[in-house]
Design a protein around this motif. Structure first.
Motif, PDB file in Angstrom:
ATOM      1  N   ASN A  30      27.410  37.562   7.794  1.00 52.07           N
ATOM      2  CA  ASN A  30      28.779  37.655   8.294  1.00 52.07           C
ATOM      3  C   ASN A  30      28.826  38.784   9.305  1.00 52.07           C
ATOM      4  OD1 ASN A  30      28.903  36.436   5.558  1.00 52.07           O
ATOM      5  ND2 ASN A  30      31.062  36.273   6.069  1.00 52.07           N
ATOM      6  N   HIS A  51      30.887  28.993  11.193  1.00 53.44           N
ATOM      7  CA  HIS A  51      32.345  28.907  11.091  1.00 53.44           C
ATOM      8  C   HIS A  51      32.942  30.302  11.076  1.00 53.44           C
ATOM      9  CE1 HIS A  51      32.268  29.866   6.758  1.00 53.44           C
ATOM     10  NE2 HIS A  51      31.241  29.053   6.689  1.00 53.44           N
ATOM     11  N   SER A  52      34.239  30.350  11.262  1.00 54.88           N
ATOM     12  CA  SER A  52      34.942  31.628  11.243  1.00 54.88           C
ATOM     13  C   SER A  52      35.683  31.778   9.930  1.00 54.88           C
ATOM     14  CB  SER A  52      35.906  31.741  12.418  1.00 54.88           C
ATOM     15  OG  SER A  52      36.873  30.716  12.361  1.00 54.88           O
ATOM     16  N   GLY A  53      35.998  33.006   9.591  1.00 54.10           N
ATOM     17  CA  GLY A  53      36.689  33.277   8.344  1.00 54.10           C
ATOM     18  C   GLY A  53      37.389  34.615   8.400  1.00 54.10           C
ATOM     19  N   GLU A  56      38.076  39.368   3.272  1.00 48.23           N
ATOM     20  CA  GLU A  56      39.241  39.720   2.458  1.00 48.23           C
ATOM     21  C   GLU A  56      39.301  41.210   2.127  1.00 48.23           C
ATOM     22  OE1 GLU A  56      39.825  37.156  -0.882  1.00 48.23           O
ATOM     23  OE2 GLU A  56      39.532  35.351   0.339  1.00 48.23           O
ATOM     24  N   LYS A  61      38.698  39.446  10.921  1.00 50.63           N
ATOM     25  CA  LYS A  61      38.180  38.113  11.201  1.00 50.63           C
ATOM     26  C   LYS A  61      36.676  38.232  11.374  1.00 50.63           C
ATOM     27  CE  LYS A  61      42.318  36.509  13.578  1.00 50.63           C
ATOM     28  NZ  LYS A  61      42.871  36.035  14.872  1.00 50.63           N
ATOM     29  N   TYR A  63      32.652  35.858  11.522  1.00 49.17           N
ATOM     30  CA  TYR A  63      31.899  34.616  11.664  1.00 49.17           C
ATOM     31  C   TYR A  63      30.817  34.602  10.600  1.00 49.17           C
ATOM     32  CZ  TYR A  63      33.700  34.043  16.463  1.00 49.17           C
ATOM     33  OH  TYR A  63      34.493  33.906  17.566  1.00 49.17           O
TER      34      TYR A  63
END
Length: 70
Positions: A30, A51-53, A56, A61, A63
């Motif tokens: 990440n 993908h992106s996320g 938390e 933001k 990847y």
């Protein structure tokens, strides 16, 4: 993997990454979307954005990037 700012651009990240690549056939990581320098480094090293996320824990933001031995 983190390399301190004063130690960047000395090949340390590449050495560490190559060590990990030698141990595995596939890697996931990440990276924060705002970290353009790291994204460029990982792309040069053969990683692709999957993908992106959202991280938390930090609200940043990010990847998910992957590399696979060919």
């Amino acid at each position: 993997m983190f390399v301190s700012g004063e130690m960047q651009s000395q090949g340390i990240g590449k050495i560490l990454l190559n060590y990990a690549k030698d141990k595995r056939n596939k890697l996931y990581l990440n990276v924060y979307q705002k970290n353009a320098r790291a994204i460029s480094f990982y792309k040069r090293e053969g990683f692709e954005i999957q993908h992106s996320g959202l991280d938390e824990a930090t609200g940043e933001k990010d990847y998910v990037m992957t590399w696979q031995h060919k």
